[in-house]
Design a protein around this motif. Structure first.
Motif, PDB file in Angstrom:
ATOM      1  N   CYS A 116      -9.988   2.954  -9.206  1.00 44.62           N
ATOM      2  CA  CYS A 116      -9.520   2.296  -7.968  1.00 44.62           C
ATOM      3  C   CYS A 116     -10.124   0.887  -7.797  1.00 44.62           C
ATOM      4  O   CYS A 116     -11.319   0.680  -7.997  1.00 44.62           O
ATOM      5  CB  CYS A 116      -9.896   3.157  -6.772  1.00 44.62           C
ATOM      6  SG  CYS A 116      -9.379   2.434  -5.211  1.00 44.62           S
ATOM      7  N   ASP A 121       0.808  -1.218   0.000  1.00 42.85           N
ATOM      8  CA  ASP A 121       0.000   0.000   0.000  1.00 42.85           C
ATOM      9  C   ASP A 121       0.838   1.263   0.000  1.00 42.85           C
ATOM     10  O   ASP A 121       0.349   2.331  -0.325  1.00 42.85           O
ATOM     11  CB  ASP A 121      -0.874   0.041   1.257  1.00 42.85           C
ATOM     12  CG  ASP A 121      -2.177  -0.684   1.029  1.00 42.85           C
ATOM     13  OD1 ASP A 121      -2.418  -1.080  -0.117  1.00 42.85           O
ATOM     14  OD2 ASP A 121      -2.915  -0.832   2.002  1.00 42.85           O
ATOM     15  N   TRP A 145       1.029   3.234  -3.183  1.00 38.78           N
ATOM     16  CA  TRP A 145      -0.260   3.865  -3.486  1.00 38.78           C
ATOM     17  C   TRP A 145      -0.489   5.071  -2.576  1.00 38.78           C
ATOM     18  O   TRP A 145      -0.878   6.153  -3.040  1.00 38.78           O
ATOM     19  CB  TRP A 145      -1.393   2.841  -3.317  1.00 38.78           C
ATOM     20  CG  TRP A 145      -2.737   3.378  -3.708  1.00 38.78           C
ATOM     21  CD1 TRP A 145      -3.266   3.411  -4.966  1.00 38.78           C
ATOM     22  CD2 TRP A 145      -3.703   3.993  -2.847  1.00 38.78           C
ATOM     23  NE1 TRP A 145      -4.516   4.010  -4.932  1.00 38.78           N
ATOM     24  CE2 TRP A 145      -4.799   4.372  -3.653  1.00 38.78           C
ATOM     25  CE3 TRP A 145      -3.750   4.254  -1.474  1.00 38.78           C
ATOM     26  CZ2 TRP A 145      -5.930   5.002  -3.129  1.00 38.78           C
ATOM     27  CZ3 TRP A 145      -4.872   4.878  -0.950  1.00 38.78           C
ATOM     28  CH2 TRP A 145      -5.945   5.231  -1.774  1.00 38.78           C
ATOM     29  N   ARG A 167      -9.001  -0.940  -4.877  1.00 37.50           N
ATOM     30  CA  ARG A 167      -8.382  -1.294  -3.596  1.00 37.50           C
ATOM     31  C   ARG A 167      -9.299  -2.038  -2.636  1.00 37.50           C
ATOM     32  O   ARG A 167      -8.843  -2.575  -1.636  1.00 37.50           O
ATOM     33  CB  ARG A 167      -7.863  -0.027  -2.909  1.00 37.50           C
ATOM     34  CG  ARG A 167      -6.468   0.350  -3.360  1.00 37.50           C
ATOM     35  CD  ARG A 167      -6.086   1.711  -2.869  1.00 37.50           C
ATOM     36  NE  ARG A 167      -6.229   1.909  -1.442  1.00 37.50           N
ATOM     37  CZ  ARG A 167      -5.350   1.524  -0.538  1.00 37.50           C
ATOM     38  NH1 ARG A 167      -4.262   0.892  -0.899  1.00 37.50           N
ATOM     39  NH2 ARG A 167      -5.551   1.777   0.733  1.00 37.50           N
ATOM     40  N   CYS A 168     -10.592  -2.002  -2.894  1.00 40.35           N
ATOM     41  CA  CYS A 168     -11.481  -2.785  -2.028  1.00 40.35           C
ATOM     42  C   CYS A 168     -12.573  -3.403  -2.889  1.00 40.35           C
ATOM     43  O   CYS A 168     -12.778  -2.986  -4.030  1.00 40.35           O
ATOM     44  CB  CYS A 168     -12.047  -1.917  -0.892  1.00 40.35           C
ATOM     45  SG  CYS A 168     -13.508  -1.002  -1.349  1.00 40.35           S
ATOM     46  N   ALA A 170      -9.227   1.392   3.367  1.00 43.50           N
ATOM     47  CA  ALA A 170      -8.768   1.487   1.978  1.00 43.50           C
ATOM     48  C   ALA A 170      -9.071   2.869   1.401  1.00 43.50           C
ATOM     49  O   ALA A 170      -8.293   3.393   0.604  1.00 43.50           O
ATOM     50  CB  ALA A 170      -9.439   0.406   1.129  1.00 43.50           C
TER      51      ALA A 170
END
Ligand code: URA
Length: 247
Positions: free
Chosen positions: A66, A43, A46, A68-69, A152
């Motif tokens: 995105c 992470d 990012w 990320r989740c 996130a």
């Protein structure tokens, strides 16, 4: 377990960095903590990239795709936020709903209508504030976002706050209040007062969607409480010098 501790420290670090950006003094940091934070952290790159975005356009571009989740899988649009990029006041909700997800704009459904009225009641127009939410993608069935989803996404909110540099934040609901104040307290204990985060002042109140859940006397009682919070906000807003930001 170690992974959980690392995630916890990363969240804490993100928030501490945010505090320092907002003018709070730095905190001493041992080499052990730094090593844990940096350790094989996918992470980090990012977070560094997000932290370097100089304006809202580049930040919005950075999060458009995105993943990320898991919420990215069900979204139509990322709901980044809308309003004056130099606003003195930021309004922060929880997460987009159905209409917001379709249009990519924050607070345009029933909650949005009530939010507009709440602001109008203290002579503030939507155009002069910046409106966003902690989570930028719609959770399924509008459920409360998970703590992993919040971890996130919250760095994006912190970067928005850093770029816009508002003097005041109105946190709508418990999720926004807890994230911005890095607290686990209930909303009823966070509302009704002024919180200082560095040079920033934060007022927490009920989320419009929460107010809309009730009818009759119960709704009146909650709205009365929200009105008290809005009065505090209005006083602070009027005290802020108007000439620092264009309107
Ligand atoms: N509720 C929120 O918290 N955010 C939105 O954008 C819409 C509803």
């Amino acid at each position: 377990m170690e992974h959980k501790i690392a995630a916890f420290l990363r969240d804490l670090n993100t928030w501490l960095e945010f505090q320092v950006e907002m003018g709070a003094p730095g905190v001493p940091e041992g080499p052990g903590i730094r090593a844990l934070l940096n350790r094989d952290d996918p992470d980090r790159a990012w977070l560094d990239m997000i932290g370097r975005t100089p304006d809202l356009v580049s930040l919005s571009d950075a999060v458009r795709g995105c993943t990320r989740c898991p919420l990215h899988a069900g979204r139509n649009k990322v709901v980044f936020g809308q309003g004056d990029p130099k606003a003195r006041l930021m309004v922060v909700g929880e997460a987009p709903g159905r209409l917001e997800d379709l249009k990519g704009l924050p607070f345009i459904g029933r909650s949005g209508d009530l939010l507009t009225k709440m602001l109008q009641a203290i002579q503030i127009s939507r155009r002069e504030v910046f409106i966003t939410s902690v989570i930028k993608c719609r959770p399924p069935q509008n459920r409360t976002p998970s703590s992993a989803e919040i971890s996130a996404c919250s760095p994006v909110l912190f970067q928005q706050i850093k770029i816009i540099a508002p003097r005041l934040i109105l946190a709508l609901g418990q999720v926004a209040a807890q994230v911005i104040l890095n607290s686990r307290a209930r909303l009823r204990d966070l509302r009704g007062k002024i919180h200082d985060v560095g040079n920033l002042k934060v007022i927490a109140t009920y989320h419009p969607a929460f107010l809309l859940r009730f009818r009759g006397a119960a709704q009146k009682a909650y709205k009365r409480e929200a009105w008290k919070d809005l009065q505090i906000l209005k006083r602070l807003y009027d005290e802020e010098p108007h000439d620092t930001h264009a309107e």
